[in-house]
Design an enzyme around this catalytic site. Structure first.
Site, short mmCIF file in Angstrom:
data_model
loop_
_atom_site.label_atom_id
_atom_site.label_comp_id
_atom_site.label_asym_id
_atom_site.label_seq_id
_atom_site.Cartn_x
_atom_site.Cartn_y
_atom_site.Cartn_z
N PHE A 11 -9.23 4.40 -21.33
CA PHE A 11 -9.97 5.18 -20.33
C PHE A 11 -9.02 6.00 -19.44
O PHE A 11 -9.04 7.24 -19.47
CB PHE A 11 -10.83 4.22 -19.49
CG PHE A 11 -11.56 4.85 -18.34
CD1 PHE A 11 -12.20 6.08 -18.47
CD2 PHE A 11 -11.62 4.19 -17.12
CE1 PHE A 11 -12.88 6.66 -17.40
CE2 PHE A 11 -12.32 4.75 -16.05
CZ PHE A 11 -12.93 5.99 -16.18
N ASN A 35 -8.73 -1.90 -27.86
CA ASN A 35 -9.82 -1.70 -26.91
C ASN A 35 -10.03 -0.20 -26.68
O ASN A 35 -10.24 0.25 -25.56
CB ASN A 35 -9.52 -2.43 -25.60
CG ASN A 35 -10.70 -2.43 -24.65
OD1 ASN A 35 -11.83 -2.15 -25.06
ND2 ASN A 35 -10.47 -2.70 -23.38
N SER A 124 -2.66 -2.52 -9.96
CA SER A 124 -4.06 -2.55 -9.54
C SER A 124 -4.15 -2.99 -8.08
O SER A 124 -3.36 -3.82 -7.62
CB SER A 124 -4.82 -3.55 -10.41
OG SER A 124 -6.10 -3.79 -9.86
N TYR A 149 -5.27 -12.03 -14.87
CA TYR A 149 -5.07 -10.57 -14.99
C TYR A 149 -4.32 -10.03 -13.76
O TYR A 149 -3.33 -9.32 -13.89
CB TYR A 149 -6.43 -9.87 -15.13
CG TYR A 149 -6.40 -8.41 -14.81
CD1 TYR A 149 -5.89 -7.50 -15.72
CD2 TYR A 149 -6.86 -7.93 -13.58
CE1 TYR A 149 -5.83 -6.15 -15.42
CE2 TYR A 149 -6.82 -6.58 -13.27
CZ TYR A 149 -6.30 -5.70 -14.19
OH TYR A 149 -6.24 -4.37 -13.88
N LYS A 153 -0.34 -8.28 -13.13
CA LYS A 153 0.02 -7.05 -12.39
C LYS A 153 1.05 -7.36 -11.31
O LYS A 153 2.01 -6.61 -11.10
CB LYS A 153 -1.23 -6.42 -11.78
CG LYS A 153 -2.24 -5.91 -12.81
CD LYS A 153 -1.62 -4.87 -13.75
CE LYS A 153 -2.57 -4.35 -14.79
NZ LYS A 153 -1.91 -3.54 -15.83
N PHE A 178 -7.24 1.84 -7.24
CA PHE A 178 -8.44 1.27 -6.65
C PHE A 178 -9.52 1.32 -7.76
O PHE A 178 -9.25 0.86 -8.85
CB PHE A 178 -8.75 1.91 -5.30
CG PHE A 178 -7.81 1.31 -4.25
CD1 PHE A 178 -6.45 1.58 -4.27
CD2 PHE A 178 -8.28 0.37 -3.33
CE1 PHE A 178 -5.57 0.93 -3.39
CE2 PHE A 178 -7.41 -0.26 -2.44
CZ PHE A 178 -6.06 0.02 -2.48
N VAL A 217 -27.01 -6.54 -8.97
CA VAL A 217 -26.08 -6.29 -7.86
C VAL A 217 -25.58 -7.65 -7.39
O VAL A 217 -26.38 -8.49 -6.95
CB VAL A 217 -26.78 -5.53 -6.71
CG1 VAL A 217 -25.85 -5.41 -5.50
CG2 VAL A 217 -27.24 -4.17 -7.18
N PHE A 218 -24.28 -7.87 -7.50
CA PHE A 218 -23.73 -9.19 -7.22
C PHE A 218 -23.58 -9.40 -5.71
O PHE A 218 -22.52 -9.13 -5.13
CB PHE A 218 -22.37 -9.36 -7.92
CG PHE A 218 -22.45 -9.29 -9.42
CD1 PHE A 218 -23.44 -9.97 -10.13
CD2 PHE A 218 -21.53 -8.53 -10.14
CE1 PHE A 218 -23.50 -9.91 -11.52
CE2 PHE A 218 -21.58 -8.47 -11.52
CZ PHE A 218 -22.57 -9.15 -12.22
#
Ligand code: UD1
Length: 339
Positions: A11, A35, A124, A149, A153, A178, A217-218
């Protein structure tokens, strides 16, 4: 100048390939397509007018990396290739430590052997956890990572800092992203999540396209103005262009050793509900969503202090959150019609 882009079919990587090409660099992709999809190369061809040179190999393989660095006469490396699923990283820690750390070790060692000195590392904003002070500045304390993960980083950043402390011939920066969203405005490239998307915006666009029944929506009870989390959503093309500026900065830096870290965000905070409302306004129809429990590991609010990159590199984000959502929606619709 030839720039190696690991994960260049992904991406952020694919959009950075476009930005490099626009700035007159010659991007060379190294991507194992674990991926990502070959179709991204066709999208790049439509935008750039040619298929960039690419190697379908793994960047943990030192022989492969050294061969490409030499054969392609590489002048700088942008290292995106990494596993990035927070949930999976907690289930498969060794898979994440092995891939994300070994690839960086292989790359840095190979670059130094080949006397190539400019490296940009994808970090990140997750390294901040729930920053105590907002907006988050680069010198904020880094807490114990909330995921494997995130830890890869943090450790990746430390590896580069320690190489610089040892005064090795390597110039590098870590860029702390971000929340990247959106797609190239042509809709020839964009995000291609594997399976059910973890991230908010691809989930929204897939729901609107009828591919998912409803967005959850969490959490609606966070201590924020509307009860949903706040994030700093940045257009992926702005993020891509920041890499070009950071690369040029490294290339012009008058020393063999350098390390620094920069936030890449807009400095603006938007809530999950604000994203939904803006998206509904763009698509012209209500989005199916419901409120659910908080997602484990989510922080309440995180947005960037962007003054450091503005001061040192002269870069600021140019595009709005609305433009990013428009481009994400255009991309999703183009997928429905076969791209
Ligand atoms: C996530 C990762 C972060 C990673 C980043 C990369 C987690 C906990 N964090 O950031 O480590 O660097 O992606 O892009 O996974 N949301 C919903 N419903 C959904 C999806 C998301 O309400 O179906 C909410 C989340 O609770 C959050 C916001 O939307 O408040 C943004 O979520 P997301 O896009 O996953 O990004 P982050 O969690 O900020």
């Amino acid at each position: 100048m030839n720039i190696l882009v690991t994960g260049g079919a992904g991406f952020i990587g694919s959009h950075t390939v476009v930005a490099l090409s626009t700035a007159g660099f010659n991007p060379v992709i190294l991507d194992d397509f674990s991926n990502s999809e070959i179709r991204t190369l066709k999208g790049l061809e439509k935008i750039m007018g040619y298929i960039p040179r690419y190697y379908a190999e793994n960047c943990c393989d030192a022989q492969v990396v050294r061969r490409i660095l030499k054969e392609e006469q590489i002048s700088g490396v942008i290292h995106f290739a990494a596993f990035k699923s927070v949930g999976e990283s907690m289930q498969e820690p060794l898979k994440y430590y092995d891939n994300n750390l070994n690839s960086l070790i292989v790359l840095t060692r190979s670059m130094m052997e080949c006397e190539i000195s400019n490296l940009i590392f994808s970090s990140s904003a997750t390294v901040y956890g729930q920053a105590a002070a907002l907006p988050a500045t680069e010198d904020a304390p880094i807490p114990v990572a909330m995921s494997v993960y995130g830890n890869t980083k943090q450790i990746g950043e430390e590896i580069l800092r320690d190489i610089a402390l040892a005064e090795k011939s390597l110039k590098s920066t870590s860029l702390r992203y971000f929340n990247p969203i959106g797609a190239h405005p042509s809709a020839y490239i964009g995000e291609l999540p594997l399976g059910v998307p973890n991230n908010l915006v691809p989930y929204i666009t897939q729901t609107a396209a009828g591919l998912r029944p409803a967005l959850t929506v969490f959490g609606d009870d966070y201590p924020t103005p509307d009860g949903t989390c706040l994030r700093d959503f940045i257009h992926v093309m702005d993020l891509a262009e920041a890499h070009v500026v950071a690369l040029q900065y490294l290339m012009n830096y008058p020393s063999n050793t350098f390390y620094d870290v920069f936030n890449i965000g807009t400095g603006k905070a938007n809530s999950v509900l604000e994203i939904i409302r803006t998206f509904e306004n763009i698509s012209g129809k209500p989005l199916q969503y419901r409120f659910g429990d908080r997602r484990s590991g989510d922080v309440t609010s995180l947005y960037a202090d962007v003054s450091k990159i503005e001061k040192h590199l002269g870069w600021t984000a140019q595009r709005t959150m609305r433009e990013a959502l428009e481009d994400a929606w255009r991309w999703q619709q183009s997928l429905a019609t076969g791209g």
